[in-house]
Design a protein around this motif. Structure first.
Motif, short mmCIF file in Angstrom:
data_model
loop_
_atom_site.label_atom_id
_atom_site.label_comp_id
_atom_site.label_asym_id
_atom_site.label_seq_id
_atom_site.Cartn_x
_atom_site.Cartn_y
_atom_site.Cartn_z
N GLY A 60 5.89 2.31 16.17
CA GLY A 60 5.90 3.68 16.68
C GLY A 60 7.17 4.42 16.28
N VAL A 61 8.32 3.77 16.47
CA VAL A 61 9.59 4.36 16.06
C VAL A 61 9.60 4.63 14.57
CG1 VAL A 61 12.09 3.94 15.83
CG2 VAL A 61 10.91 3.37 17.98
N SER A 62 9.11 3.67 13.80
CA SER A 62 9.11 3.81 12.35
C SER A 62 8.28 5.02 11.90
CB SER A 62 8.57 2.54 11.70
OG SER A 62 8.60 2.66 10.30
N PHE A 63 7.07 5.14 12.42
CA PHE A 63 6.21 6.25 12.00
C PHE A 63 6.74 7.59 12.51
CE2 PHE A 63 3.10 2.88 11.13
CZ PHE A 63 2.79 3.23 9.83
N TYR A 64 7.32 7.60 13.70
CA TYR A 64 7.93 8.85 14.18
C TYR A 64 9.06 9.28 13.24
CZ TYR A 64 10.71 12.17 16.74
OH TYR A 64 11.44 13.29 17.08
N CYS A 65 9.96 8.35 12.92
CA CYS A 65 11.08 8.69 12.05
C CYS A 65 10.61 9.06 10.64
CB CYS A 65 12.08 7.54 12.00
SG CYS A 65 12.99 7.33 13.54
N LEU A 66 9.59 8.37 10.15
CA LEU A 66 9.04 8.73 8.84
C LEU A 66 8.47 10.15 8.89
CD1 LEU A 66 8.45 7.87 5.93
CD2 LEU A 66 6.30 6.88 6.76
N SER A 67 7.80 10.51 9.97
CA SER A 67 7.24 11.86 10.09
C SER A 67 8.34 12.92 10.12
CB SER A 67 6.35 11.98 11.33
OG SER A 67 7.13 12.05 12.52
N GLN A 68 9.47 12.60 10.72
CA GLN A 68 10.61 13.53 10.73
C GLN A 68 11.21 13.67 9.33
OE1 GLN A 68 11.30 15.44 13.54
NE2 GLN A 68 9.38 14.39 14.07
N THR A 69 11.23 12.58 8.61
CA THR A 69 11.73 12.59 7.23
C THR A 69 10.90 13.53 6.37
OG1 THR A 69 12.47 10.30 7.44
CG2 THR A 69 12.19 11.14 5.20
N LEU A 70 9.59 13.52 6.60
CA LEU A 70 8.67 14.30 5.76
C LEU A 70 8.80 15.81 5.96
CD1 LEU A 70 5.48 12.06 5.94
CD2 LEU A 70 7.26 12.14 4.18
N LYS A 71 9.58 16.23 6.94
CA LYS A 71 9.83 17.66 7.11
C LYS A 71 10.64 18.22 5.95
CE LYS A 71 9.61 17.85 12.15
NZ LYS A 71 10.40 18.13 13.37
N SER A 72 11.46 17.37 5.31
CA SER A 72 12.31 17.88 4.24
C SER A 72 12.33 17.03 2.96
CB SER A 72 13.75 18.04 4.74
OG SER A 72 14.26 16.81 5.18
N VAL A 73 11.75 15.85 2.99
CA VAL A 73 11.70 14.99 1.81
C VAL A 73 10.24 14.92 1.35
CG1 VAL A 73 12.12 12.66 0.92
CG2 VAL A 73 13.69 13.64 2.61
N PRO A 74 9.98 15.09 0.06
CA PRO A 74 8.59 14.99 -0.42
C PRO A 74 7.94 13.67 -0.03
CG PRO A 74 10.03 15.82 -2.16
CD PRO A 74 10.93 15.38 -1.02
N VAL A 75 6.67 13.74 0.32
CA VAL A 75 5.97 12.56 0.85
C VAL A 75 5.96 11.40 -0.14
CG1 VAL A 75 3.65 13.31 0.16
CG2 VAL A 75 3.93 11.78 2.12
N GLY A 76 5.78 11.67 -1.42
CA GLY A 76 5.76 10.59 -2.41
C GLY A 76 7.09 9.87 -2.50
N VAL A 77 8.17 10.63 -2.45
CA VAL A 77 9.51 10.06 -2.52
C VAL A 77 9.80 9.26 -1.26
CG1 VAL A 77 11.98 10.60 -2.62
CG2 VAL A 77 10.35 11.85 -4.07
N ALA A 78 9.54 9.86 -0.09
CA ALA A 78 9.82 9.19 1.17
C ALA A 78 9.03 7.90 1.29
CB ALA A 78 9.52 10.11 2.35
N TYR A 79 7.75 7.95 0.93
CA TYR A 79 6.92 6.77 1.06
C TYR A 79 7.33 5.68 0.07
CZ TYR A 79 2.98 3.75 1.91
OH TYR A 79 2.22 2.67 2.24
N ALA A 80 7.69 6.07 -1.14
CA ALA A 80 8.13 5.09 -2.13
C ALA A 80 9.39 4.37 -1.65
CB ALA A 80 8.39 5.77 -3.47
N ILE A 81 10.32 5.13 -1.10
CA ILE A 81 11.56 4.52 -0.59
C ILE A 81 11.27 3.66 0.62
CG2 ILE A 81 13.82 5.01 0.42
CD1 ILE A 81 13.83 7.58 -1.36
N TRP A 82 10.49 4.20 1.57
CA TRP A 82 10.17 3.49 2.81
C TRP A 82 9.47 2.17 2.50
CZ3 TRP A 82 5.17 2.95 5.32
CH2 TRP A 82 5.24 2.51 6.65
N SER A 83 8.47 2.21 1.66
CA SER A 83 7.73 0.99 1.37
C SER A 83 8.51 0.04 0.46
CB SER A 83 6.36 1.31 0.77
OG SER A 83 6.49 2.03 -0.43
N GLY A 84 9.17 0.58 -0.56
CA GLY A 84 9.91 -0.28 -1.49
C GLY A 84 11.07 -1.01 -0.84
N VAL A 85 11.89 -0.26 -0.13
CA VAL A 85 13.03 -0.89 0.55
C VAL A 85 12.52 -1.82 1.66
CG1 VAL A 85 15.10 -0.45 1.94
CG2 VAL A 85 14.61 0.97 -0.06
N GLY A 86 11.45 -1.41 2.33
CA GLY A 86 10.86 -2.26 3.36
C GLY A 86 10.38 -3.59 2.81
N ILE A 87 9.76 -3.56 1.64
CA ILE A 87 9.29 -4.80 0.99
C ILE A 87 10.46 -5.73 0.71
CG2 ILE A 87 8.37 -5.75 -1.17
CD1 ILE A 87 6.51 -3.27 -1.23
#
Length: 110
Positions: free
Chosen positions: A41-68
């Motif tokens: 829940g915290v992760s998705f909330y923070c990711l949604s806040q990130t998407l207010k100013s960072v492009p979704v493709g970039v944010a998701y690539a970083i989130w998933s890549g670094v997470g892996i």
């Protein structure tokens, strides 16, 4: 809060949640199961806040890549998961991709 701080918290929370998911043993253990739900829940909330100013493709690539990379390292340390040379090479490539997106790409939004 800065979008990149939100993204860092989203990544850390996702790694904690995924590690707790392993410990929950299919949601059969209450404590780890609660951690899974809370930290995802915290992760998705923070990711949604990130998407207010960072492009979704970039944010998701970083989130998933670094997470892996992080969850693989956590699994290696805490759960005894083996990492072979090809795994290390793959994680290096993921890390390199995140660095390229953040430093060279015009799509990163900064």
């Amino acid at each position: 809060m800065n979008a990149w701080i939100y993204l860092a918290v989203a990544i850390l929370s996702e790694v904690i949640a995924t590690s707790a998911l392993k410990a929950s043993e299919g949601f059969s253990k209450v404590g780890p199961s609660i951690l899974v739900v809370f930290f995802y829940g915290v992760s998705f909330y923070c990711l949604s806040q990130t998407l207010k100013s960072v492009p979704v493709g970039v944010a998701y690539a970083i989130w998933s890549g670094v997470g892996i990379v992080f969850i693989t390292l956590v699994a290696w340390v805490l759960h005894g998961q083996k990492i072979d040379l090809w795994g290390v090479i793959g994680m290096a490539m993921i890390t390199g991709g995140v660095v390229v997106m953040n430093t060279l790409s015009k799509t990163s939004g900064h």
